[in-house]
Design a protein around this motif. Structure first.
Motif, PDB file in Angstrom:
ATOM      1  N   TRP A 288      10.643   6.294   3.547  1.00 35.26           N
ATOM      2  CA  TRP A 288      11.683   6.069   3.053  1.00 35.26           C
ATOM      3  C   TRP A 288      11.913   4.328   4.139  1.00 35.26           C
ATOM      4  O   TRP A 288      12.057   4.062   3.621  1.00 35.26           O
ATOM      5  N   GLU A 289      11.146   4.397   4.890  1.00 36.54           N
ATOM      6  CA  GLU A 289      10.660   3.595   5.547  1.00 36.54           C
ATOM      7  C   GLU A 289       9.463   2.012   4.976  1.00 36.54           C
ATOM      8  O   GLU A 289       9.915   1.674   5.455  1.00 36.54           O
ATOM      9  N   ALA A 290       8.889   2.659   4.395  1.00 30.84           N
ATOM     10  CA  ALA A 290       7.360   2.115   4.147  1.00 30.84           C
ATOM     11  C   ALA A 290       8.200   1.669   2.939  1.00 30.84           C
ATOM     12  O   ALA A 290       7.916   0.568   2.233  1.00 30.84           O
ATOM     13  N   ALA A 291       9.102   2.420   2.336  1.00 30.98           N
ATOM     14  CA  ALA A 291       9.720   2.051   0.701  1.00 30.98           C
ATOM     15  C   ALA A 291      11.454   0.567   1.338  1.00 30.98           C
ATOM     16  O   ALA A 291      10.967  -0.347   0.931  1.00 30.98           O
ATOM     17  N   ARG A 292      11.235   0.577   1.888  1.00 31.13           N
ATOM     18  CA  ARG A 292      12.484   0.120   2.388  1.00 31.13           C
ATOM     19  C   ARG A 292      11.370  -1.685   3.100  1.00 31.13           C
ATOM     20  O   ARG A 292      12.184  -3.006   2.941  1.00 31.13           O
ATOM     21  N   ALA A 293      10.109  -1.348   3.924  1.00 29.23           N
ATOM     22  CA  ALA A 293      10.073  -2.289   4.555  1.00 29.23           C
ATOM     23  C   ALA A 293       8.815  -2.922   2.799  1.00 29.23           C
ATOM     24  O   ALA A 293       9.085  -4.414   2.902  1.00 29.23           O
ATOM     25  N   GLY A 294       8.872  -2.267   1.950  1.00 29.77           N
ATOM     26  CA  GLY A 294       8.321  -2.751   0.564  1.00 29.77           C
ATOM     27  C   GLY A 294       9.075  -3.974  -0.032  1.00 29.77           C
ATOM     28  O   GLY A 294       8.378  -4.367  -0.625  1.00 29.77           O
TER      29      GLY A 294
ATOM     30  N   THR B  93      15.179   3.592 -13.534  1.00 31.35           N
ATOM     31  CA  THR B  93      13.373   4.142 -13.449  1.00 31.35           C
ATOM     32  C   THR B  93      12.920   4.001 -11.912  1.00 31.35           C
ATOM     33  O   THR B  93      12.287   5.044 -11.166  1.00 31.35           O
ATOM     34  N   ALA B  94      13.374   3.260 -11.437  1.00 27.73           N
ATOM     35  CA  ALA B  94      13.142   2.427 -10.013  1.00 27.73           C
ATOM     36  C   ALA B  94      13.508   3.687  -9.229  1.00 27.73           C
ATOM     37  O   ALA B  94      12.388   4.372  -7.770  1.00 27.73           O
ATOM     38  N   GLU B  95      15.164   3.591  -9.203  1.00 29.38           N
ATOM     39  CA  GLU B  95      15.298   3.790  -8.072  1.00 29.38           C
ATOM     40  C   GLU B  95      15.072   6.036  -8.320  1.00 29.38           C
ATOM     41  O   GLU B  95      14.396   6.444  -7.169  1.00 29.38           O
ATOM     42  N   SER B  96      14.492   6.583 -10.145  1.00 32.52           N
ATOM     43  CA  SER B  96      14.317   7.762  -9.837  1.00 32.52           C
ATOM     44  C   SER B  96      12.837   7.854  -9.163  1.00 32.52           C
ATOM     45  O   SER B  96      12.149   8.943  -8.741  1.00 32.52           O
ATOM     46  N   LEU B  97      12.087   6.925  -9.080  1.00 30.59           N
ATOM     47  CA  LEU B  97      10.291   6.824  -8.917  1.00 30.59           C
ATOM     48  C   LEU B  97      10.570   6.878  -7.053  1.00 30.59           C
ATOM     49  O   LEU B  97       9.885   7.506  -6.639  1.00 30.59           O
ATOM     50  N   LEU B  98      11.366   6.036  -6.506  1.00 28.64           N
ATOM     51  CA  LEU B  98      11.962   5.868  -4.977  1.00 28.64           C
ATOM     52  C   LEU B  98      12.335   7.178  -4.770  1.00 28.64           C
ATOM     53  O   LEU B  98      11.711   7.900  -3.555  1.00 28.64           O
TER      54      LEU B  98
ATOM     55  N   ASP C 147       0.979  -1.372   0.249  1.00 28.67           N
ATOM     56  CA  ASP C 147       0.282   0.407  -0.163  1.00 28.67           C
ATOM     57  C   ASP C 147       0.797   1.363   0.345  1.00 28.67           C
ATOM     58  O   ASP C 147       2.231   1.202   0.844  1.00 28.67           O
ATOM     59  N   GLY C 148       0.681   1.987  -0.613  1.00 26.93           N
ATOM     60  CA  GLY C 148       0.955   3.199  -0.839  1.00 26.93           C
ATOM     61  C   GLY C 148       2.245   3.681  -1.658  1.00 26.93           C
ATOM     62  O   GLY C 148       3.150   2.597  -2.701  1.00 26.93           O
ATOM     63  N   THR C 149       2.649   4.518  -2.750  1.00 26.88           N
ATOM     64  CA  THR C 149       3.543   4.197  -3.466  1.00 26.88           C
ATOM     65  C   THR C 149       5.399   4.332  -2.759  1.00 26.88           C
ATOM     66  O   THR C 149       5.261   3.771  -4.331  1.00 26.88           O
ATOM     67  N   ALA C 150       5.329   4.598  -2.078  1.00 29.52           N
ATOM     68  CA  ALA C 150       6.542   4.262  -1.401  1.00 29.52           C
ATOM     69  C   ALA C 150       6.531   2.758  -1.361  1.00 29.52           C
ATOM     70  O   ALA C 150       7.803   2.662  -1.672  1.00 29.52           O
ATOM     71  N   ALA C 151       6.122   2.468  -0.720  1.00 29.05           N
ATOM     72  CA  ALA C 151       6.310   0.967  -0.032  1.00 29.05           C
ATOM     73  C   ALA C 151       6.115   0.509  -1.783  1.00 29.05           C
ATOM     74  O   ALA C 151       6.757  -0.468  -2.363  1.00 29.05           O
ATOM     75  N   ARG C 152       5.337   0.694  -2.392  1.00 24.57           N
ATOM     76  CA  ARG C 152       5.374   0.370  -3.845  1.00 24.57           C
ATOM     77  C   ARG C 152       6.761   0.768  -5.108  1.00 24.57           C
ATOM     78  O   ARG C 152       7.246  -0.046  -5.791  1.00 24.57           O
ATOM     79  N   ALA C 153       6.669   1.302  -5.325  1.00 24.46           N
ATOM     80  CA  ALA C 153       8.351   1.992  -5.227  1.00 24.46           C
ATOM     81  C   ALA C 153       9.529   1.180  -4.282  1.00 24.46           C
ATOM     82  O   ALA C 153       9.913   0.677  -5.399  1.00 24.46           O
TER      83      ALA C 153
END
Length: 157
Positions: free
Chosen positions: A124-130, A109-114, A57-63
């Motif tokens: 950033w925590e949500a992205a790491r959890a994803g 592309t994924a790094e840019s999105l992140l 859930d969420g853009t950061a987690a998906r990225a």
């Protein structure tokens, strides 16, 4: 293509033949058991990494999950390249090299999105959890695959 050409094309593919029916050459032709979209994971459904990505859930987690998926895919494709190089099949190795290169571009592309999606520490925590969730799903699938082949994987942690 005329009727005769269409019939030959069907005969070559084996479409419309009953299981075990003999073709023109006398060989037994078998019906395709699996449709094109289902070939990859016979009887296993959706790959676990895709399920993990779908549950985020969420853009950061998906990225973060997308970046993790690209890393897993690159490593998997690198193993395939190595296998086919060792098997003296350079054309197939080149095919997997091309796919690995395309995944490398997607990783950029994924790094840019992140970078765009993560404005604060919580993102950033949500992205790491994803990313962790996708990596864990890939590892669990890897272990399950090895165990199904009778290999007991060693815990690397």
């Amino acid at each position: 293509m005329g009727r005769r050409g269409e019939r030959r094309a069907r005969d070559v593919r084996g479409v419309g033949r009953e299981r075990g029916e003999r073709g023109r050459c006398g060989r037994v032709r078998r019906r395709r058991r699996v449709r094109r979209g289902e070939r990859r994971r016979r009887g296993r459904g959706t790959p676990p990494t895709y399920e993990a990505l779908g549950s985020l859930d969420g853009t950061a987690a998906r990225a973060g999950g997308l970046l993790a998926w690209t890393l897993v895919a690159e490593k998997t494709l690198a193993q395939m390249v190595g296998f086919f190089v060792g098997d003296a099949d350079p054309s197939t190795a080149n095919t997997f090299r091309e796919r690995k290169s395309a995944i490398g571009e997607l990783r950029g592309t994924a790094e840019s999105l992140l970078d765009e999606a993560c404005a604060d520490d919580d993102a950033w925590e949500a992205a790491r959890a994803g990313a962790d969730e996708v990596i864990e799903a890939a590892y669990a699938d890897y272990v399950e695959t090895l165990e199904s082949m009778g290999i007991k994987p060693k815990n690397v942690c």
